[in-house]
Structures are given as structure tokens and as C-alpha cells.
Write a protein that holds these residues in place. Structure first.
Motif, mmCIF file in Angstrom:
data_model
loop_
_atom_site.group_PDB
_atom_site.id
_atom_site.type_symbol
_atom_site.label_atom_id
_atom_site.label_comp_id
_atom_site.label_asym_id
_atom_site.label_seq_id
_atom_site.Cartn_x
_atom_site.Cartn_y
_atom_site.Cartn_z
ATOM 1 N N LYS A 12 -25.598 17.780 4.566
ATOM 2 C CA LYS A 12 -24.547 16.773 4.651
ATOM 3 C C LYS A 12 -23.439 17.061 3.638
ATOM 4 O O LYS A 12 -22.253 16.913 3.947
ATOM 5 C CB LYS A 12 -25.109 15.370 4.413
ATOM 6 C CG LYS A 12 -25.935 14.819 5.553
ATOM 7 C CD LYS A 12 -26.482 13.452 5.189
ATOM 8 C CE LYS A 12 -27.354 12.882 6.277
ATOM 9 N NZ LYS A 12 -27.936 11.572 5.898
ATOM 10 N N TRP A 70 -19.658 12.656 1.416
ATOM 11 C CA TRP A 70 -21.103 12.908 1.372
ATOM 12 C C TRP A 70 -21.851 11.752 0.702
ATOM 13 O O TRP A 70 -22.904 11.336 1.180
ATOM 14 C CB TRP A 70 -21.372 14.213 0.622
ATOM 15 C CG TRP A 70 -22.797 14.394 0.234
ATOM 16 C CD1 TRP A 70 -23.861 14.608 1.069
ATOM 17 C CD2 TRP A 70 -23.328 14.356 -1.090
ATOM 18 N NE1 TRP A 70 -25.026 14.721 0.332
ATOM 19 C CE2 TRP A 70 -24.720 14.569 -0.992
ATOM 20 C CE3 TRP A 70 -22.766 14.186 -2.347
ATOM 21 C CZ2 TRP A 70 -25.549 14.611 -2.106
ATOM 22 C CZ3 TRP A 70 -23.587 14.223 -3.458
ATOM 23 C CH2 TRP A 70 -24.956 14.425 -3.324
ATOM 24 N N TRP A 73 -22.050 9.096 3.291
ATOM 25 C CA TRP A 73 -22.910 9.524 4.403
ATOM 26 C C TRP A 73 -24.376 9.536 3.992
ATOM 27 O O TRP A 73 -25.266 9.194 4.772
ATOM 28 C CB TRP A 73 -22.456 10.907 4.849
ATOM 29 C CG TRP A 73 -23.044 11.423 6.123
ATOM 30 C CD1 TRP A 73 -23.834 10.770 7.025
ATOM 31 C CD2 TRP A 73 -22.880 12.743 6.643
ATOM 32 N NE1 TRP A 73 -24.157 11.588 8.067
ATOM 33 C CE2 TRP A 73 -23.580 12.817 7.861
ATOM 34 C CE3 TRP A 73 -22.195 13.871 6.195
ATOM 35 C CZ2 TRP A 73 -23.634 13.969 8.627
ATOM 36 C CZ3 TRP A 73 -22.239 15.016 6.959
ATOM 37 C CH2 TRP A 73 -22.952 15.053 8.165
ATOM 38 N N ASP A 74 -24.647 9.914 2.764
ATOM 39 C CA ASP A 74 -26.021 10.042 2.283
ATOM 40 C C ASP A 74 -26.533 8.774 1.602
ATOM 41 O O ASP A 74 -27.641 8.742 1.095
ATOM 42 C CB ASP A 74 -26.097 11.225 1.308
ATOM 43 C CG ASP A 74 -27.478 11.828 1.232
ATOM 44 O OD1 ASP A 74 -28.115 12.012 2.290
ATOM 45 O OD2 ASP A 74 -27.935 12.107 0.106
#
Length: 167
Positions: A12, A70, A73-74
Motif C-alpha cells: 500500500k 498510505w 489507506w492503512d
């Protein structure tokens, strides 16, 4: 299981950085014409920066955007919030990409100015939204926000010096 999560997180991270950098590279490639004659004839304010400086700054900013993306997203936030925030990132990246095309390829300083104004508002909204769940991702967006505000002001000043604005 932890190793799989680490691998997924690393993928990711790499994807986020690559996506952001590709947007920047694509904007440069699609906004260039064979000649810089038009750009060289623009009336610039005395405080404008070298084009080489702009390129270097954008590489760093797209890298920071990638890391910020990121982190979102993570993150462990709800999928709804995550998707909405990622859509905001995508919209910002598109508007950023579009600004280069409007300004450099089509020489449309006024439409580019409207575009960057909307971009500034969206980044501000993103900063407020992301601050609720990731302070680090927020801080990574601050240099981007400052830079696009600077570019927005530069775009406005170019319009003013070109006689598009009432003096």
C-alpha cells in the motif's frame, strides 16, 4: 498473520507513493508543448521561482502526499470514512493534474486559477477531515497546502500582471 499485514502495508505504501508520483509525471508530460515560448513571454512577478525549483518541490510534495495517502489507506478507521477520504485525495490529485494542463498546455490562466482555488478548498477540507484520525497524515499535507496556496497566489498575480484583473 502479522507478516502478511506488514507485506500488505508495504505494498500500500509503495502503491500510494507511485500513484502520486505518476500523477505528477503525467501532468508534466501532458502539459508540455514543443516550445516554452508562451511561458517565456508571461509577465511574472519579481518574486517568482525558477522552473527547476518547482519540479524539485513537486517531487517531494508528491512523495509526502503518497505517505499521507498510505497512512489513511492503512488506518483502522471505518471503511466509509476511508473511502471518502481516499476519494478526496483522488479528486485533489486530479485537480492538481488538471491545473498543469490548463495552465501550461492550454495557456488558460483564468480557468487554471479557478481550478487551483477549488483545489485549495478541497485540501483544506481534507486537512480538517484527516486531522480527526491521523495527525501525521495531516502534517504531511501542510507543505502541500502551503505550496498550492503559493501557486494559487502566483497564478492570480500572473492574471493581474497580464491585465485579466481590474487594477
Amino acid at each position: 498473520m502479522s507478516t502478511l499485514k506488514n507485506i500488505q502495508s508495504t505494498v500500500k505504501l509503495a502503491a500510494s507513493i507511485i500513484i502520486c508520483q505518476l500523477v505528477g509525471i503525467s501532468a508534466v508530460l501532458l502539459s508540455q508543448k514543443n516550445s516554452n515560448y508562451w511561458y517565456d513571454t508571461i509577465v511574472m512577478p519579481s518574486w517568482h521561482l525558477s522552473t527547476y525549483f518547482f519540479g524539485t518541490i513537486w517531487v517531494v510534495l508528491y512523495f509526502l502526499l503518497g505517505i499521507s495517502l498510505w497512512l489513511v489507506w492503512d488506518s483502522k478507521i471505518s471503511e466509509f470514512n476511508k473511502q471518502n477520504t481516499i476519494i478526496l485525495y483522488g479528486t485533489q490529485l486530479f485537480l492538481n493534474f488538471l491545473w498543469s494542463i490548463l495552465f501550461f498546455r492550454f495557456h488558460s490562466e483564468s480557468i487554471a486559477f479557478l481550478n487551483i482555488t477549488v483545489l485549495i478548498v478541497l485540501v483544506f477540507i481534507s486537512i480538517i477531515q484527516i486531522y480527526k484520525f491521523s495527525k501525521v497524515a495531516t502534517w504531511l499535507l501542510i507543505p502541500y497546502f502551503i505550496w498550492i496556496c503559493f501557486e494559487g497566489f502566483l497564478n492570480f498575480k500572473i492574471l493581474f500582471l497580464s491585465g485579466y484583473c481590474i487594477e
